[in-house]
Design a protein around this motif. Structure first.
Motif, mmCIF file in Angstrom:
data_model
loop_
_atom_site.group_PDB
_atom_site.id
_atom_site.type_symbol
_atom_site.label_atom_id
_atom_site.label_comp_id
_atom_site.label_asym_id
_atom_site.label_seq_id
_atom_site.Cartn_x
_atom_site.Cartn_y
_atom_site.Cartn_z
ATOM 1 N N UNK A 10 37.464 -78.628 49.102
ATOM 2 C CA UNK A 10 37.426 -77.742 47.940
ATOM 3 C C UNK A 10 38.818 -77.185 47.673
ATOM 4 N N UNK A 11 39.192 -77.011 46.413
ATOM 5 C CA UNK A 11 40.458 -76.343 46.109
ATOM 6 C C UNK A 11 40.443 -74.913 46.645
ATOM 7 N N UNK A 12 41.605 -74.403 46.997
ATOM 8 C CA UNK A 12 41.694 -73.115 47.691
ATOM 9 C C UNK A 12 41.137 -71.957 46.876
ATOM 10 N N UNK A 13 41.431 -71.896 45.569
ATOM 11 C CA UNK A 13 40.948 -70.774 44.773
ATOM 12 C C UNK A 13 39.429 -70.795 44.627
ATOM 13 N N UNK A 14 38.846 -71.983 44.514
ATOM 14 C CA UNK A 14 37.389 -72.103 44.443
ATOM 15 C C UNK A 14 36.772 -71.713 45.777
ATOM 16 N N UNK B 254 31.697 -64.585 47.132
ATOM 17 C CA UNK B 254 30.308 -64.526 46.676
ATOM 18 C C UNK B 254 29.349 -64.475 47.857
ATOM 19 N N UNK B 255 29.642 -65.220 48.924
ATOM 20 C CA UNK B 255 28.798 -65.197 50.124
ATOM 21 C C UNK B 255 28.831 -63.810 50.759
ATOM 22 N N UNK C 262 30.111 -66.452 37.838
ATOM 23 C CA UNK C 262 30.497 -67.060 36.559
ATOM 24 C C UNK C 262 31.913 -67.624 36.646
ATOM 25 N N UNK C 263 32.792 -66.944 37.411
ATOM 26 C CA UNK C 263 34.137 -67.479 37.628
ATOM 27 C C UNK C 263 34.085 -68.783 38.419
ATOM 28 N N UNK C 264 33.178 -68.846 39.388
ATOM 29 C CA UNK C 264 33.015 -70.077 40.182
ATOM 30 C C UNK C 264 32.592 -71.229 39.268
ATOM 31 N N UNK D 155 33.012 -71.507 36.024
ATOM 32 C CA UNK D 155 34.095 -71.825 35.089
ATOM 33 C C UNK D 155 35.168 -72.671 35.766
ATOM 34 N N UNK D 156 35.531 -72.279 37.003
ATOM 35 C CA UNK D 156 36.553 -73.007 37.747
ATOM 36 C C UNK D 156 36.053 -74.403 38.134
ATOM 37 N N UNK D 157 34.775 -74.502 38.500
ATOM 38 C CA UNK D 157 34.202 -75.803 38.850
ATOM 39 C C UNK D 157 34.215 -76.736 37.649
ATOM 40 N N UNK D 158 33.943 -76.190 36.467
ATOM 41 C CA UNK D 158 33.981 -77.006 35.258
ATOM 42 C C UNK D 158 35.393 -77.552 35.029
ATOM 43 N N UNK D 159 36.396 -76.712 35.261
ATOM 44 C CA UNK D 159 37.788 -77.157 35.119
ATOM 45 C C UNK D 159 38.115 -78.263 36.129
ATOM 46 N N UNK D 160 37.727 -78.060 37.394
ATOM 47 C CA UNK D 160 38.056 -79.040 38.426
ATOM 48 C C UNK D 160 37.303 -80.354 38.240
ATOM 49 N N UNK D 161 36.124 -80.304 37.640
ATOM 50 C CA UNK D 161 35.421 -81.549 37.329
ATOM 51 C C UNK D 161 36.170 -82.320 36.248
ATOM 52 N N UNK D 162 36.661 -81.580 35.237
ATOM 53 C CA UNK D 162 37.442 -82.220 34.173
ATOM 54 C C UNK D 162 38.740 -82.795 34.714
#
Length: 95
Positions: free
Chosen positions: A28-32, A39-40, A64-66, A68-75
């Motif tokens: 996983x990327x560090x920021x994600x 969140x945990x 919601x930030x997670x 949003x960031x996941x959507x970016x990393x998928x792209x």
């Protein structure tokens, strides 16, 4: 966390690029990863303190930030297209 100074000036590459080259990069990327970890921790807090409305609201913002960031990393193709954040599995990613 502490950074490692002057790696780019010494090696000509950034740390993450060196790790990827040697096959040691994290899944996983560090920021994600840090957002999932947060969140945990908030979920664990909410198990003990059910009436904490502010933490419940902050958890919604973090998740919601997670997403949003996941959507970016998928792209950007740094995450597989079928990767999905689920709060039930999140503690396994962090552990």
């Amino acid at each position: 966390s502490h950074g490692i100074a002057q790696v780019k000036s010494v090696t000509g590459n950034k740390i993450l690029r060196l790790l990827k080259k040697n096959g040691l990069a994290p899944a996983l990327p560090e920021d994600l990863y840090c957002l999932i970890k947060k969140a945990v921790a908030v979920r664990k807090h909410l198990e003990k303190n059910r009436k904490d409305k502010d933490s419940k609201f902050r958890l919604i913002l973090i998740e919601s930030r997670i997403h949003r960031l996941a959507r970016y990393y998928k792209r950007a193709r740094q995450l597989p297209g079928n990767w999905k954040y689920e709060s039930s599995n999140a503690s396994a990613w962090v552990a």
